[in-house]
Design a protein around this motif. Sequence first.
Motif, mmCIF file in Angstrom:
data_model
loop_
_atom_site.group_PDB
_atom_site.id
_atom_site.type_symbol
_atom_site.label_atom_id
_atom_site.label_comp_id
_atom_site.label_asym_id
_atom_site.label_seq_id
_atom_site.Cartn_x
_atom_site.Cartn_y
_atom_site.Cartn_z
ATOM 1 N N ASP A 144 6.108 -7.195 8.727
ATOM 2 C CA ASP A 144 7.574 -7.661 8.440
ATOM 3 C C ASP A 144 7.352 -7.848 9.961
ATOM 4 O O ASP A 144 6.693 -7.884 11.057
ATOM 5 N N THR B 218 15.405 -0.172 6.962
ATOM 6 C CA THR B 218 16.422 -0.236 6.027
ATOM 7 C C THR B 218 16.041 0.475 4.738
ATOM 8 O O THR B 218 14.577 0.525 4.683
ATOM 9 N N ASP C 196 13.478 -7.207 4.890
ATOM 10 C CA ASP C 196 14.204 -6.646 3.865
ATOM 11 C C ASP C 196 14.033 -5.516 3.527
ATOM 12 O O ASP C 196 15.125 -4.659 2.902
ATOM 13 N N ALA C 197 12.830 -4.827 3.716
ATOM 14 C CA ALA C 197 13.221 -3.211 3.426
ATOM 15 C C ALA C 197 12.275 -2.357 4.539
ATOM 16 O O ALA C 197 11.053 -2.966 5.206
ATOM 17 N N PHE D 160 24.026 -7.346 2.057
ATOM 18 C CA PHE D 160 24.641 -6.120 0.907
ATOM 19 C C PHE D 160 23.984 -5.127 1.476
ATOM 20 O O PHE D 160 25.754 -4.080 1.415
ATOM 21 N N LEU D 161 23.596 -4.935 1.773
ATOM 22 C CA LEU D 161 23.732 -3.360 2.954
ATOM 23 C C LEU D 161 24.634 -3.072 3.772
ATOM 24 O O LEU D 161 25.275 -2.197 3.640
ATOM 25 N N ASP E 168 16.172 -11.411 6.656
ATOM 26 C CA ASP E 168 16.682 -11.720 5.376
ATOM 27 C C ASP E 168 18.492 -11.762 5.357
ATOM 28 O O ASP E 168 19.123 -10.923 4.937
ATOM 29 N N ARG F 21 21.416 -12.622 3.344
ATOM 30 C CA ARG F 21 21.622 -12.151 2.210
ATOM 31 C C ARG F 21 21.507 -10.566 2.066
ATOM 32 O O ARG F 21 22.218 -10.071 1.380
ATOM 33 N N THR F 22 20.337 -10.005 1.913
ATOM 34 C CA THR F 22 20.139 -9.091 1.955
ATOM 35 C C THR F 22 20.904 -7.569 2.998
ATOM 36 O O THR F 22 21.061 -6.797 2.486
ATOM 37 N N SER F 23 20.399 -8.653 4.043
ATOM 38 C CA SER F 23 21.062 -7.005 4.675
ATOM 39 C C SER F 23 22.909 -7.093 4.766
ATOM 40 O O SER F 23 23.060 -6.125 4.796
ATOM 41 N N LYS G 86 13.477 3.864 -5.875
ATOM 42 C CA LYS G 86 14.104 3.395 -7.288
ATOM 43 C C LYS G 86 14.636 4.035 -7.717
ATOM 44 O O LYS G 86 12.984 5.043 -8.479
ATOM 45 N N HIS H 183 12.786 -14.379 11.232
ATOM 46 C CA HIS H 183 12.345 -14.353 10.104
ATOM 47 C C HIS H 183 10.697 -15.366 10.906
ATOM 48 O O HIS H 183 10.529 -15.761 11.601
#
Length: 223
Positions: A89, A8, A81-82, A40-41, A34, A36-38, A188, A55
Amino acid sequence: MHLYVVPTPVGNLEDITLRALRILQQVDLILAEDTRTSGFLLKHYQIQKPLRAYHQHNEHAIVKQIVEELKKGTTMALLSDAGTPGISDPGFLLIREAIAADIPVECLPGPTAFVPALVCSGLPMQRFCFEGFLPVKKGRTHLLQELSRETRTLVLYESPHRLLRTLQDLMHHLGENRKCCVSREISKKFEEHLRGTLREVFTQIQQKEIRGEYVLIIEGSPH
């Protein structure tokens, strides 16, 4: 019955591949470092799939259960997460157990933070040594002593609250004049690459607000 390892974006959400989006739309379940992070994506790309947390704090406890579900025919995608799961990870344990159970494992090509940092460093990239995060305590000094003799370009990850300490340790063991590039906010808006000797970059960073995850690219030993 299939486990997809899906990279991701490490920054810009547009960095995800079309194939990754297709796989995420097709699987039965998404394992997320996570949720929440995934989440959002997935919301950004209007993908609605069941999410389950996977995790470093629960992987040993639930890996056998996940493998059993895979063996029964469930198709899953593994997200961190990324970047690419398994590269500094969670992911290795599940991938290993899935392979041992003859479950098809497929890793999609995609983002990982150290590749753009290495390319933008201006340091030799034909041969490099990826170490990820250095040990915080046990084995740290011994590893740094070994790395001081490594002739390939070194690639490290570091968190913001340990960055200055790590640069100081690198100067102590590798020498202040070793060339390096410290990158942050890869892909970014405020992506930044600080280049120079370890001492020069350390001095620059002391004058900045230290935020985000960092990639350190360090020149190999000339000897």
